[in-house]
Design an enzyme around this catalytic site. Structure first.
Site, PDB file in Angstrom:
ATOM      1  N   HIS A 180     -21.232  12.356  67.933  1.00  0.00           N
ATOM      2  CA  HIS A 180     -22.428  12.656  68.732  1.00  0.00           C
ATOM      3  C   HIS A 180     -22.215  13.847  69.672  1.00  0.00           C
ATOM      4  CE1 HIS A 180     -20.527  10.152  71.843  1.00  0.00           C
ATOM      5  NE2 HIS A 180     -21.345  10.732  72.699  1.00  0.00           N
ATOM      6  N   LYS A 226     -24.852  17.516  71.269  1.00  0.00           N
ATOM      7  CA  LYS A 226     -25.137  17.914  72.659  1.00  0.00           C
ATOM      8  C   LYS A 226     -25.473  19.404  72.689  1.00  0.00           C
ATOM      9  CE  LYS A 226     -21.912  14.473  74.563  1.00  0.00           C
ATOM     10  NZ  LYS A 226     -22.566  13.530  75.445  1.00  0.00           N
ATOM     11  N   GLU A 244     -14.200   9.962  82.146  1.00  0.00           N
ATOM     12  CA  GLU A 244     -15.252   8.946  82.279  1.00  0.00           C
ATOM     13  C   GLU A 244     -14.901   8.072  83.461  1.00  0.00           C
ATOM     14  OE1 GLU A 244     -16.844   7.262  78.446  1.00  0.00           O
ATOM     15  OE2 GLU A 244     -14.801   7.751  77.863  1.00  0.00           O
ATOM     16  N   HIS A 289     -14.181  13.829  69.092  1.00  0.00           N
ATOM     17  CA  HIS A 289     -14.883  14.689  70.059  1.00  0.00           C
ATOM     18  C   HIS A 289     -14.007  15.853  70.536  1.00  0.00           C
ATOM     19  CE1 HIS A 289     -17.530  11.363  69.890  1.00  0.00           C
ATOM     20  NE2 HIS A 289     -17.002  10.629  70.855  1.00  0.00           N
TER      21      HIS A 289
HETATM   22  C1  BG6 Z   1     -17.798   7.404  72.217  1.00  0.00           C
HETATM   23  C2  BG6 Z   1     -16.574   6.601  72.551  1.00  0.00           C
HETATM   24  O1  BG6 Z   1     -17.649   8.029  70.976  1.00  0.00           O
HETATM   25  O2  BG6 Z   1     -17.997   8.395  73.223  1.00  0.00           O
HETATM   26  C3  BG6 Z   1     -16.711   5.967  73.924  1.00  0.00           C
HETATM   27  O3  BG6 Z   1     -16.390   5.590  71.570  1.00  0.00           O
HETATM   28  C4  BG6 Z   1     -17.037   7.013  74.960  1.00  0.00           C
HETATM   29  O4  BG6 Z   1     -15.537   5.259  74.283  1.00  0.00           O
HETATM   30  C5  BG6 Z   1     -18.216   7.858  74.516  1.00  0.00           C
HETATM   31  O5  BG6 Z   1     -17.363   6.335  76.165  1.00  0.00           O
HETATM   32  C6  BG6 Z   1     -18.431   9.029  75.457  1.00  0.00           C
HETATM   33  O6  BG6 Z   1     -19.629   9.652  75.120  1.00  0.00           O
HETATM   34  P1  BG6 Z   1     -20.441  10.502  76.211  1.00  0.00           P
HETATM   35  O7  BG6 Z   1     -21.557  11.106  75.443  1.00  0.00           O
HETATM   36  O8  BG6 Z   1     -20.878   9.518  77.267  1.00  0.00           O
HETATM   37  O9  BG6 Z   1     -19.467  11.499  76.747  1.00  0.00           O
END
Ligand code: BG6
Length: 505
Positions: A184, A188, A222, A246
């Site tokens: 995902h 962004k 995070e 990511h």
């Molecule tokens: C997910 C992970 O792919 O991405 C999570 O499994 C993580 O652990 C999340 O919290 C973070 O996504 P974002 O978009 O909030 O940075």
């Protein structure tokens, strides 16, 4: 590429529609995408889940979910009542269940006069992927008179071996041009903007190399812990959960060569070269950590081992810091520092490009040593970038001050679409540019699997800190991101680490 007009009617089948991902992200994103101008009336949704719900029960719940995500009930009624369906399934491994599912799909397509354009979205736990894909394939659901697309969510396997096995299963039934692997982060806006920033602005590219840049730093922090996902997370850890996907995607976009065209094949081939060029990870380039109890935003929080569904003696890393070398002509000798973790002081994803210092000590007579310029690209939450540079202060003494040029999306544009909206729109439109190709998955597991097999020890860090102290042996002066964020009162007047003459204002 299976291109299709985004506004050709289709059936979007979400497997695992009763789960958290579907409720929080997929349903609202799907609704927004399919109600854009020109696409109205084209999208039909079939939710599949292990519940005994009727269509009406699911419609009522879908309305509730969408209303709580900010849509007015009036907008939802006719779509939900006419174009949304539910099908209960006993077991994703059972062939009979898929025979029934096939009849249901045929029935809906017949009743609604749909041209057999089908999208299957597997919002399922990863261990259910192979069985669900096999059942789709064995029941003749991998091809149709229209287009058929398969969307899967990371994690794509747990290591090189399992990723290959999953791919074999997928490719037994689906062609790569039918497969959309979601990371995902690629949805962004700021991540896509990396390509625009680098390749649409002629001024940066000549600077973007080992001659002008001394290091690159990437922080994906995070403030949240693992929450209710302890069961999954304890078998994954930060390397599998964030770095393999990511983070390697972000590094690829920073380090890749210009693609020959802005199209999926060209971009992917440059990205995969970056991952293949990263040299084998040595123990001294890796620091792993696990959060202990601490404090975030003034609130006490428990340690990882106290989280629900986490094994009592777990050694799973909730934090990883790495020093990587992308051994290409452009980057040879330039370290890429990465750190990612849960329960850090705040949610922030930033890429700092640290330029080389000015070559001549021209200002020596004034006892001033200008620091390096830094470009901080802010992926989230304050989307934009800051370029730090030196100016002379207006007073009579000869003093330098670090100031920044700033761009923030929110100052210039309206709402930024959710990553899932962008990705679902691309699946519906048949554009694979923002999806992960099997070669990328394989290259990233090839890099990480040896590390996963022989992990260095995991040190504890206090929740609310930037990680274990050992990260300062990797790099003593990580860029201080408070510089690139609205300055908090508590930080004002403090010295900027590594720049004793600079105070945060
Ligand atoms: C997910 C992970 O792919 O991405 C999570 O499994 C993580 O652990 C999340 O919290 C973070 O996504 P974002 O978009 O909030 O940075």
């Amino acid at each position: 590429m299976q291109q299709a007009a985004p506004n050709s009617a289709h059936l979007f089948v979400i497997f695992g529609v009763t789960g958290d991902l579907a409720e929080r992200k997929l349903l609202p994103a799907f609704y927004h995408v399919t109600h854009r101008e020109g696409c109205e009336g084209m999208s039909y949704l079939l939710g599949v889940g292990r519940r005994d719900w009727s269509d009406d029960e699911f419609r009522r719940r879908a309305k509730q979910t969408l209303t709580s995500s900010g849509l007015g009930p009036g907008e939802l009624s006719s779509w939900c009542d006419e174009q949304v369906f539910f099908h209960g399934i006993d077991d994703y491994r059972s062939q009979e269940s898929f025979v029934e599912l096939r009849s249901r799909i045929n029935q809906i397509e017949h009743d609604c006069a749909l041209p057999q354009n089908r999208i299957y979205y597997l919002a399922l736990p990863p261990e259910a992927f192979p069985a669900a894909v096999t059942a789709l394939g064995e029941n003749g659901l991998a091809h149709s008179a229209g287009y058929t697309r398969l969307v899967i969510e990371k994690p794509f396997g747990k290591d090189l071996e399992t990723a290959r096995r999953l791919d074999q299963v997928i490719h037994r039934y689906f062609g790569e041009d039918q497969v959309y692997r979601i990371d995902h982060y690629l949805g962004k806006t700021t991540v896509q903007n990396m390509l625009v920033f680098r390749f649409a602005n002629g001024m940066f590219e000549p600077l973007w190399n080992r001659d002008r840049i001394s290091r690159v730093e990437l922080t994906v922090g995070e403030d949240l812990g693992v929450g209710t996902r302890g069961g999954y997370y304890d078998t994954a850890g930060a390397l599998r959960d964030m770095v393999q996907n990511h983070i390697l995607q972000l590094i690829s976009l920073v380090a890749m060569e210009p693609p020959t065209a802005f199209e999926a094949e060209s971009i992917r081939s440059e990205k995969v070269k970056v991952v293949r060029s990263i040299t084998a990870l040595r123990d001294e380039d890796v620091v792993l950590g696990q959060y202990g109890a601490g404090e975030i935003n003034g609130q006490p929080v428990t340690g990882y081992l106290e989280e629900p569904k986490v094994a009592a003696e777990s050694q799973t890393e909730t934090y990883a810091a790495l020093r990587l070398h992308v051994d290409t002509w452009r980057w040879h000798g330039i370290p890429f520092y990465v750190r990612t973790g849960k329960r850090l002081p705040r949610r922030t994803t930033k890429i700092a490009i640290v330029f080389r210092e000015a070559p001549l000590p021209l200002f020596r007579a004034f006892q001033v040593r200008p620091p390096a310029n830094v470009l901080v690209i802010s992926i989230q939450p304050d989307e934009g970038f800051d370029l730090f540079f030196e100016v002379k202060t207006p007073d009579r003494s000869f003093r330098l001050d670090t100031k920044r040029l700033t761009f923030r999306y929110q100052d210039h544009f309206g709402r930024i679409p959710e990553a899932y909206e962008t990705l679902i729109a691309d699946v519906v439109g048949g554009d694979q540019t923002l999806f992960v190709h099997t070669e990328e998955v394989e290259a990233s597991w090839r890099l990480l699997t040896p590390l996963l097999q022989h992990k260095p020890p995991v040190s504890e860090y206090r929740a609310g800190s930037w990680g274990p102290d050992e990260i300062y042996t990797l790099l003593p002066d990580w860029v201080d991101y408070c510089l690139a964020e609205p300055t908090q009162a508590a930080q004002r007047g403090k010295t900027v680490p590594g720049r004793e003459n600079d105070r945060i204002t």
